[in-house]
Design a protein around this motif. Structure first.
Motif, PDB file in Angstrom:
ATOM      1  N   THR A   1       0.849  -1.177   0.000  1.00 40.21           N
ATOM      2  CA  THR A   1       0.000   0.000   0.000  1.00 40.21           C
ATOM      3  C   THR A   1       0.895   1.239   0.000  1.00 40.21           C
ATOM      4  O   THR A   1       2.112   1.122  -0.149  1.00 40.21           O
TER       5      THR A   1
ATOM      6  N   LEU B   1      -8.477  11.217  -2.580  1.00 41.74           N
ATOM      7  CA  LEU B   1      -8.921   9.844  -2.401  1.00 41.74           C
ATOM      8  C   LEU B   1     -10.318   9.669  -2.977  1.00 41.74           C
ATOM      9  O   LEU B   1     -11.193  10.516  -2.774  1.00 41.74           O
TER      10      LEU B   1
ATOM     11  N   SER C   1     -12.189   3.188  -1.080  1.00 39.87           N
ATOM     12  CA  SER C   1     -11.474   2.391  -0.081  1.00 39.87           C
ATOM     13  C   SER C   1     -12.127   1.014   0.035  1.00 39.87           C
ATOM     14  O   SER C   1     -13.245   0.789  -0.441  1.00 39.87           O
ATOM     15  N   THR C   2     -11.404   0.095   0.699  1.00 35.35           N
ATOM     16  CA  THR C   2     -12.011  -1.133   1.209  1.00 35.35           C
ATOM     17  C   THR C   2     -11.769  -1.165   2.718  1.00 35.35           C
ATOM     18  O   THR C   2     -11.033  -0.347   3.266  1.00 35.35           O
TER      19      THR C   2
ATOM     20  N   TYR D   1      -7.908  -1.895   3.058  1.00 34.79           N
ATOM     21  CA  TYR D   1      -6.957  -0.922   2.508  1.00 34.79           C
ATOM     22  C   TYR D   1      -7.696   0.357   2.135  1.00 34.79           C
ATOM     23  O   TYR D   1      -8.587   0.349   1.290  1.00 34.79           O
ATOM     24  N   ARG D   2      -7.289   1.428   2.777  1.00 31.35           N
ATOM     25  CA  ARG D   2      -7.976   2.703   2.593  1.00 31.35           C
ATOM     26  C   ARG D   2      -7.756   3.278   1.199  1.00 31.35           C
ATOM     27  O   ARG D   2      -8.685   3.837   0.612  1.00 31.35           O
ATOM     28  N   HIS D   3      -6.554   3.146   0.665  1.00 24.59           N
ATOM     29  CA  HIS D   3      -6.219   3.843  -0.578  1.00 24.59           C
ATOM     30  C   HIS D   3      -6.413   2.910  -1.776  1.00 24.59           C
ATOM     31  O   HIS D   3      -5.478   2.255  -2.245  1.00 24.59           O
ATOM     32  N   GLN D   4      -7.637   2.852  -2.279  1.00 18.76           N
ATOM     33  CA  GLN D   4      -7.984   1.983  -3.396  1.00 18.76           C
ATOM     34  C   GLN D   4      -8.072   2.733  -4.721  1.00 18.76           C
ATOM     35  O   GLN D   4      -7.899   2.120  -5.785  1.00 18.76           O
TER      36      GLN D   4
ATOM     37  N   TYR E   1      -7.404   6.929  -6.386  1.00 20.58           N
ATOM     38  CA  TYR E   1      -7.160   8.351  -6.174  1.00 20.58           C
ATOM     39  C   TYR E   1      -6.916   9.038  -7.516  1.00 20.58           C
ATOM     40  O   TYR E   1      -6.674   8.372  -8.531  1.00 20.58           O
TER      41      TYR E   1
END
Length: 232
Positions: A142, A151, A154-155, A158-161, A163
């Motif tokens: 990540t 952003l 998210s899932t 993992y927040r950063h899916q 951007y």
């Protein structure tokens, strides 16, 4: 005719389902592999669209993959010019690194089909096509959200899916291009340890790919077609 250059970091992670919307948008399609002898000299500034695909390596694996540093430098130069760029999985991580963000191992691999949750910005973007659609995830790394980026999704793990930065940069940690490409067999055959660490197995992934893959790639194509149309 505008030109699209697809960068492959391994032979079994190509444009897959994304090829159709790229060609439908009028782009001439070309690709280059990182192991191509000419890769270190490949021009990242001339293509009208640069697409950076996934791969099993990490951005931090520079000793094992000496091309990584040079690729990041060329991505940074392209982004400095605001040129249209799409990154998928490793591609999204390379973009993050090019923008000065840290890329690192996550808490556990995220492998299998799961929905991403777009935030308000994501619902107002092409990423909204992924809402409530299980798409393929296959990563263990990540990154921090790069400065100046927004952003989109998210899932739980993992927040950063997803951007973006303005209209010309889109990065996706998940794999909405995958769902019908038979090269998934190569991912599965070489991923036993990763799948076990993620709490899944080959039979489960094969079954999910057959059942959920067509819907996932349809959503991915809709996402990409809309983003390309917004580029004008």
């Amino acid at each position: 005719m505008p030109q699209a250059l697809i960068v492959r970091h391994t032979s079994f992670e190509g444009a897959a389902g994304f090829r159709q919307p790229i060609e439908a948008a009028g782009y001439a399609f070309a690709r280059i592999d990182v192991l191509d002898p000419t890769f270190s000299e490949a021009d990242f500034l001339s293509p009208d669209l640069l697409v950076l695909m996934g791969g099993p390596m990490g951005v931090y694996d520079r000793d094992a993959h000496p091309w990584i540093g040079g690729e990041i430098a060329r991505i940074a130069e392209r982004l400095d010019g605001g040129l249209p760029t799409l990154g998928v999985c490793l591609g999204a991580q390379l973009i993050a690194a090019a923008l000065g963000a840290d890329v690192y191992k996550g808490p556990a691999p995220e492998i299998g089909f799961a929905s991403v949750t777009p935030n308000a910005a994501g619902l107002a973007s092409p990423v909204r096509h992924l809402a409530d659609v299980p798409v393929l995830h296959w990563h263990g790394d990540t990154f921090d959200l790069p400065h100046g980026c927004e952003l989109l999704a998210s899932t739980d793990r993992y927040r950063h899916q997803a951007y973006r930065r303005g209209p010309t940069l889109l990065a996706l940690q998940c794999h909405p291009e995958m769902g019908e490409d038979p090269r998934i067999a190569r991912w599965i055959d070489g991923g036993a340890a990763e799948m076990a660490a993620a709490g899944t197995d080959a039979d489960t992934i094969r079954a999910e790919y057959a059942a959920k893959g067509p819907g996932a790639v349809a959503a991915g194509r809709a996402l990409l077609a809309e983003w390309l149309a917004e580029l004008g």
